[in-house]
Scaffold this motif. Structure first.
Motif, PDB file in Angstrom:
ATOM      1  N   GLN A 345      -2.635   4.297  19.041  1.00 55.97           N
ATOM      2  CA  GLN A 345      -3.733   4.718  18.180  1.00 55.97           C
ATOM      3  C   GLN A 345      -3.654   4.003  16.834  1.00 55.97           C
ATOM      4  OE1 GLN A 345      -6.309   6.570  18.975  1.00 55.97           O
ATOM      5  NE2 GLN A 345      -5.543   6.886  21.068  1.00 55.97           N
ATOM      6  N   PRO A 346      -4.804   3.643  16.258  1.00 52.35           N
ATOM      7  CA  PRO A 346      -6.145   3.775  16.825  1.00 52.35           C
ATOM      8  C   PRO A 346      -6.316   2.947  18.102  1.00 52.35           C
ATOM      9  CG  PRO A 346      -6.246   3.286  14.473  1.00 52.35           C
ATOM     10  CD  PRO A 346      -4.830   3.058  14.908  1.00 52.35           C
ATOM     11  N   GLY A 347      -7.205   3.412  18.966  1.00 51.81           N
ATOM     12  CA  GLY A 347      -7.386   2.764  20.259  1.00 51.81           C
ATOM     13  C   GLY A 347      -7.980   1.375  20.167  1.00 51.81           C
ATOM     14  N   ASP A 348      -8.721   1.081  19.124  1.00 52.53           N
ATOM     15  CA  ASP A 348      -9.343  -0.226  18.939  1.00 52.53           C
ATOM     16  C   ASP A 348      -8.319  -1.188  18.329  1.00 52.53           C
ATOM     17  OD1 ASP A 348     -10.895  -2.432  18.021  1.00 52.53           O
ATOM     18  OD2 ASP A 348     -12.667  -1.163  17.962  1.00 52.53           O
ATOM     19  N   TRP A 349      -8.058  -2.303  19.009  1.00 51.84           N
ATOM     20  CA  TRP A 349      -7.046  -3.252  18.515  1.00 51.84           C
ATOM     21  C   TRP A 349      -7.433  -3.843  17.167  1.00 51.84           C
ATOM     22  CZ3 TRP A 349      -8.026  -8.386  17.485  1.00 51.84           C
ATOM     23  CH2 TRP A 349      -9.193  -8.944  18.013  1.00 51.84           C
ATOM     24  N   ARG A 350      -8.738  -3.927  16.910  1.00 53.09           N
ATOM     25  CA  ARG A 350      -9.183  -4.457  15.621  1.00 53.09           C
ATOM     26  C   ARG A 350      -8.806  -3.515  14.486  1.00 53.09           C
ATOM     27  NH1 ARG A 350     -15.255  -5.010  17.637  1.00 53.09           N
ATOM     28  NH2 ARG A 350     -14.690  -2.851  18.118  1.00 53.09           N
ATOM     29  N   ALA A 351      -8.903  -2.215  14.732  1.00 54.06           N
ATOM     30  CA  ALA A 351      -8.505  -1.236  13.727  1.00 54.06           C
ATOM     31  C   ALA A 351      -7.004  -1.311  13.477  1.00 54.06           C
ATOM     32  CB  ALA A 351      -8.900   0.171  14.170  1.00 54.06           C
ATOM     33  N   ALA A 354      -6.233  -4.437  11.430  1.00 56.65           N
ATOM     34  CA  ALA A 354      -6.545  -4.251  10.014  1.00 56.65           C
ATOM     35  C   ALA A 354      -5.479  -3.403   9.341  1.00 56.65           C
ATOM     36  CB  ALA A 354      -7.916  -3.591   9.870  1.00 56.65           C
ATOM     37  N   LEU A 355      -5.044  -2.350  10.015  1.00 57.82           N
ATOM     38  CA  LEU A 355      -4.003  -1.479   9.446  1.00 57.82           C
ATOM     39  C   LEU A 355      -2.672  -2.215   9.325  1.00 57.82           C
ATOM     40  CD1 LEU A 355      -4.811   1.846  11.350  1.00 57.82           C
ATOM     41  CD2 LEU A 355      -4.970   1.479   8.871  1.00 57.82           C
ATOM     42  N   ALA A 356      -2.373  -3.091  10.284  1.00 54.23           N
ATOM     43  CA  ALA A 356      -1.110  -3.849  10.229  1.00 54.23           C
ATOM     44  C   ALA A 356      -1.082  -4.753   9.002  1.00 54.23           C
ATOM     45  CB  ALA A 356      -0.941  -4.662  11.512  1.00 54.23           C
ATOM     46  N   ILE A 357      -2.167  -5.489   8.775  1.00 52.57           N
ATOM     47  CA  ILE A 357      -2.225  -6.349   7.590  1.00 52.57           C
ATOM     48  C   ILE A 357      -2.228  -5.502   6.329  1.00 52.57           C
ATOM     49  CG2 ILE A 357      -3.620  -8.037   6.337  1.00 52.57           C
ATOM     50  CD1 ILE A 357      -4.538  -9.149   8.976  1.00 52.57           C
ATOM     51  N   GLY A 358      -2.933  -4.378   6.357  1.00 50.67           N
ATOM     52  CA  GLY A 358      -2.946  -3.490   5.198  1.00 50.67           C
ATOM     53  C   GLY A 358      -1.565  -2.965   4.862  1.00 50.67           C
ATOM     54  N   ALA A 359      -0.763  -2.641   5.887  1.00 49.26           N
ATOM     55  CA  ALA A 359       0.592  -2.143   5.649  1.00 49.26           C
ATOM     56  C   ALA A 359       1.452  -3.190   4.966  1.00 49.26           C
ATOM     57  CB  ALA A 359       1.226  -1.719   6.977  1.00 49.26           C
ATOM     58  N   LEU A 360       1.332  -4.448   5.425  1.00 49.42           N
ATOM     59  CA  LEU A 360       2.100  -5.513   4.785  1.00 49.42           C
ATOM     60  C   LEU A 360       1.664  -5.700   3.335  1.00 49.42           C
ATOM     61  CD1 LEU A 360       4.133  -7.866   4.983  1.00 49.42           C
ATOM     62  CD2 LEU A 360       2.203  -9.325   5.597  1.00 49.42           C
ATOM     63  N   TYR A 371      -6.840 -12.187   0.266  1.00 50.20           N
ATOM     64  CA  TYR A 371      -6.004 -11.706   1.367  1.00 50.20           C
ATOM     65  C   TYR A 371      -6.715 -10.604   2.150  1.00 50.20           C
ATOM     66  CZ  TYR A 371      -2.075 -13.920  -1.161  1.00 50.20           C
ATOM     67  OH  TYR A 371      -1.240 -14.793  -1.812  1.00 50.20           O
ATOM     68  N   LEU A 372      -7.621  -9.898   1.487  1.00 52.28           N
ATOM     69  CA  LEU A 372      -8.280  -8.746   2.096  1.00 52.28           C
ATOM     70  C   LEU A 372      -9.440  -9.133   3.001  1.00 52.28           C
ATOM     71  CD1 LEU A 372      -8.190  -6.505  -1.070  1.00 52.28           C
ATOM     72  CD2 LEU A 372      -6.816  -6.225   0.978  1.00 52.28           C
ATOM     73  N   LEU A 373      -9.751 -10.419   3.106  1.00 53.30           N
ATOM     74  CA  LEU A 373     -10.793 -10.848   4.025  1.00 53.30           C
ATOM     75  C   LEU A 373     -10.457 -10.462   5.465  1.00 53.30           C
ATOM     76  CD1 LEU A 373     -11.486 -14.363   2.498  1.00 53.30           C
ATOM     77  CD2 LEU A 373     -13.188 -12.533   2.690  1.00 53.30           C
ATOM     78  N   TYR A 374      -9.181 -10.495   5.826  1.00 52.68           N
ATOM     79  CA  TYR A 374      -8.776 -10.194   7.206  1.00 52.68           C
ATOM     80  C   TYR A 374      -8.980  -8.723   7.562  1.00 52.68           C
ATOM     81  CZ  TYR A 374      -6.620 -14.780   6.675  1.00 52.68           C
ATOM     82  OH  TYR A 374      -6.405 -16.109   6.432  1.00 52.68           O
ATOM     83  N   PRO A 375      -8.383  -7.785   6.818  1.00 52.28           N
ATOM     84  CA  PRO A 375      -8.667  -6.387   7.161  1.00 52.28           C
ATOM     85  C   PRO A 375     -10.134  -6.022   6.989  1.00 52.28           C
ATOM     86  CG  PRO A 375      -7.407  -6.521   5.107  1.00 52.28           C
ATOM     87  CD  PRO A 375      -7.400  -7.888   5.719  1.00 52.28           C
TER      88      PRO A 375
END
Length: 432
Positions: A345-351, A354-360, A371-375
């Motif tokens: 979760q979230p079930g959508d890989w795109r979500a 975005a959360l993975a890049i946001g965590a970094l 840098y925020l263009l990706y999420p």
């Protein structure tokens, strides 16, 4: 009643085009405001964002089609092809410098620009060296970006001519991304944001950040999954070979594939990366890792968690402990990104991407707006709102360069407080 509805729609259509014209003027005017004039810059930017919001809300009433957003997005970028050098970033000079070195048969990873003797440089190279803000560290850009930087040096162009060529490349990437976002199954918010939001336009075609190329390739991934896994894997590999950030999305995407497709995608991507990277691997890329390390233990800008930990550490030991806590937080961020990417979760890989890049980024010592263009792209594709909020508010960081109307601590509280609030609300919503 029908006549009133028709009249209301007609008025909405006229108002939409009027506001679009005014917003276009504001966005163009922004390109002429230096970052040292931060109050004017943020005032005009804020007005352009408000107008963008009005355009987005009016569009359904006015009957604005997706193709209209696409066309307006392209038309709004055309004037920026011929502007003078961007005022918010000098990164394009570093791109051109790396390309010049490669076109001369030299590797950009061996020595920092400041190590080169001025006597041995061409007139173009001298101008680039004098203008760039990163002359003391080696190149960090991956192979695809480096090849493009070098190809644009055909005919030995002046810096201004090279910039025009680079902006044409960026324009093509933006057109590719917008064409993918204009498809009916993509959320309208993503298309509208990419078409006319001042954040995207200025971090893309105006400042000319190479991340736009990687975003266009990720947009191809979105359109190719699940119809053609090999094509999606190729686009993913090219995105990673353009800027490194997309590698953080890879675990989330691979986890969605069936085992056989996952193995095939991994092999295809690895083959592309090796083929593109071998020429640089043979000449040595150690300098790139050394330069990337500077972002963890030397540079600090617009950070969140890092500034909090730094404040506590400075209070305890009496000096800035960035050399220790910077790399430590980087490892925490990378671990968090991997865990998020591999979760269900979230079930959508795109979500999840975005959360993975946001965590970094939450653990990083330096967070530049682009840098925020990706999420932003991935999150909006998945129906999340927090990346839009963070990207929009990230321009508050430009107050760092001039007399600030908002104290730095309050600015960070506004940016991250609102973003984390919206993130919490997004995560609490039922996930598909």
């Amino acid at each position: 009643m029908g006549r009133l509805v028709t009249l209301s729609a007609a008025n909405a259509w006229r108002l939409w085009w009027l506001l679009a014209t005014v917003q276009f003027g504001l966005v163009v005017g922004l390109a002429g405001v230096p970052r040292t004039n931060a109050v004017t810059l943020l005032g005009a930017y804020g007005a352009a964002v408000v107008l963008w919001g009005a355009l987005y809300r009016l569009a359904p009433i006015a009957g604005i089609a997706r193709n209209t957003w696409l066309a307006m997005g392209l038309l709004n970028r055309l004037p920026f092809l011929f502007l003078t050098a961007p005022l918010l970033s000098e990164d394009w000079m570093r791109y051109a410098w790396d390309g010049w070195l490669l076109s001369e048969g030299q590797t950009p990873f061996a020595h920092p620009p400041s190590a080169h003797s001025i006597e041995g440089l061409s007139e173009t190279a001298r101008a680039l060296l004098a203008g760039m803000n990163s002359a003391n560290y080696r190149a960090i850009y991956p192979p695809v970006a480096q090849y493009i930087f070098a190809l644009l040096h055909f005919g030995q162009p002046s810096p201004e001519a090279w910039l025009l060529r680079w902006r044409l490349v960026i324009f093509g990437a933006e057109a590719l991304a917008l064409s993918q976002f204009a498809r009916g199954r993509v959320p309208l918010l993503l298309l509208a944001t990419w078409a006319l939001h001042p954040f995207v336009i200025h971090e893309g075609i105006v400042s000319g950040h190479a991340d736009i190329l990687a975003i266009a390739l990720l947009a191809l991934v979105l359109s190719k999954v699940p119809r053609s896994i090999p094509a999606a894997a190729t686009a993913f590999a090219l995105a990673i070979a353009t800027k490194v950030f997309p590698v953080l999305v890879l675990p989330a995407w691979l986890r969605t594939l069936q085992p056989q497709a996952r193995r095939g995608a991994f092999l295809i991507g690895t083959a592309w990366l090796l083929a593109l990277g071998i020429p640089f691997l043979l000449t040595g890329v150690g300098g790139a890792f050394e330069s990337m390390g500077l972002f963890a233990h030397t540079f600090e800008f617009n950070a969140s968690l890092y500034f909090l930990v730094r404040g506590i550490g400075t209070w305890l030991i009496g000096y800035n402990p960035i050399a220790t806590i910077g790399p430590l937080l980087l490892m925490v961020g990378l671990a968090a990104a991997l865990v998020i990417g591999l979760r269900e979760q979230p079930g959508d890989w795109r979500a999840r991407g975005a959360l993975a890049i946001g965590a970094l980024l939450l653990c990083a010592t330096t967070i530049h707006p682009w840098y925020l263009l990706y999420p932003l792209m991935l999150g909006l594709a998945a129906g999340q709102r927090w990346p839009w909020v963070w990207a929009t508010l990230s321009w508050l960081s430009y107050l760092h360069y001039g007399p600030s109307a908002i104290p730095p601590v309050l600015r960070l509280i506004i940016e991250y407080g609102i973003t984390l609030t919206v993130l919490t609300l997004d995560l609490r919503r039922p996930q598909p």
